[in-house]
Design an enzyme around this catalytic site. Structure first.
Site, mmCIF file in Angstrom:
data_model
loop_
_atom_site.group_PDB
_atom_site.id
_atom_site.type_symbol
_atom_site.label_atom_id
_atom_site.label_comp_id
_atom_site.label_asym_id
_atom_site.label_seq_id
_atom_site.Cartn_x
_atom_site.Cartn_y
_atom_site.Cartn_z
ATOM 1 N N LYS A 158 0.810 -1.198 0.000
ATOM 2 C CA LYS A 158 0.000 0.000 0.000
ATOM 3 C C LYS A 158 0.861 1.274 0.000
ATOM 4 C CE LYS A 158 -3.332 -2.241 3.112
ATOM 5 N NZ LYS A 158 -3.891 -2.167 4.489
ATOM 6 N N ASP A 160 14.308 -1.115 1.494
ATOM 7 C CA ASP A 160 15.114 -1.470 2.664
ATOM 8 C C ASP A 160 16.125 -2.544 2.260
ATOM 9 O OD1 ASP A 160 14.025 0.202 4.614
ATOM 10 O OD2 ASP A 160 12.427 -1.175 5.079
ATOM 11 N N VAL A 191 10.661 5.627 9.585
ATOM 12 C CA VAL A 191 9.911 6.733 8.987
ATOM 13 C C VAL A 191 8.477 6.328 8.639
ATOM 14 C CG1 VAL A 191 11.865 8.037 8.106
ATOM 15 C CG2 VAL A 191 10.912 6.193 6.714
ATOM 16 N N ARG A 230 -0.218 6.759 7.531
ATOM 17 C CA ARG A 230 -0.028 6.809 6.072
ATOM 18 C C ARG A 230 -0.481 8.141 5.478
ATOM 19 N NH1 ARG A 230 1.254 1.577 4.062
ATOM 20 N NH2 ARG A 230 0.211 -0.153 5.112
#
Ligand code: PRP
Length: 185
Positions: free
Chosen positions: A45, A106, A156, A168
């Site tokens: 998402k 990541d 973050v 979000r």
């Protein structure tokens, strides 16, 4: 600023500048190709806010598709442990130029897997754009084609990124105050 945010890492103004710059780079690069369909493929998402802003700034005609994947997480798991939860059909992407849109990289496992996946499915080309990149967290070698901003290894949230599905909708990217997740993770 939200009470759970320790500091703003990428402000609304900087996000706007980043989106415009990346869109211009994309337009410049894709202007060189010969015809064909360009598909922006958002990975749900987290990418949804970046995707929405980016598609408004790209002048090249684009189509959009979405996928949802989940990672079997953790550094103890070997490469390629990506599960596809929502897929796109082959006819939607065959012979198309795919630009995968991510909010953050990541370990690099998700995008590394997806680039190979779309090549195997018959895409004409596969490139990647990420709003944020955390090179310090890389577990597999992966270099995105377009990067909004490299950031340090901090937790973050905002502008699509969540913690436990929260934050979000924040209009900026901020560092989450550890108090907001201590005892929960
Ligand atoms: C995040 C992010 C990328 C992936 C990056 O998704 O949106 O898809 O992790 O991590 P990697 O480089 O280590 O593979 P997440 O699983 O948090 O789902 P979400 O986008 O629904 O929040």
């Amino acid at each position: 600023m939200d009470k759970d945010i320790q500091k703003i890492l990428v402000s609304e103004e900087e996000l706007d500048t980043i989106v415009r710059r990346v869109a211009a780079q994309i337009d410049q690069d894709y202007a060189k190709r010969e015809g064909g369909r360009l598909i922006l493929l958002g990975i749900l998402k987290g990418s949804v806010v970046f995707m929405g802003d980016l598609m408004k700034r790209i002048r090249t005609p684009v189509e959009i598709e979405f996928m949802r994947v989940s990672s079997y997480g953790s550094g103890t798991v070997s490469s390629g442990d990506i599960r596809i939860i929502l897929d796109v059909s082959i006819k939607e992407i065959q012979n198309c130029d795919i630009l995968i849109v991510e909010d953050i990289i990541d370990s690099g496992r998700t995008l590394s897997y997806l680039v190979d996946y779309f090549k195997l499915k018959g895409a004409r080309s596969v490139r990647t754009v990420t709003l944020l990149d955390k090179p310090a967290r890389r577990e597999v070698e992966f270099t995105p084609d377009y990067v909004g901003k490299q950031i340090p290894d901090e937790f973050v949230v905002g502008y699509g990124l969540d913690y436990d599905e929260k934050y979000r909708a924040l209009p900026y990217v901020g560092v989450l105050d550890p108090k907001a997740y201590q005892g929960n993770s």
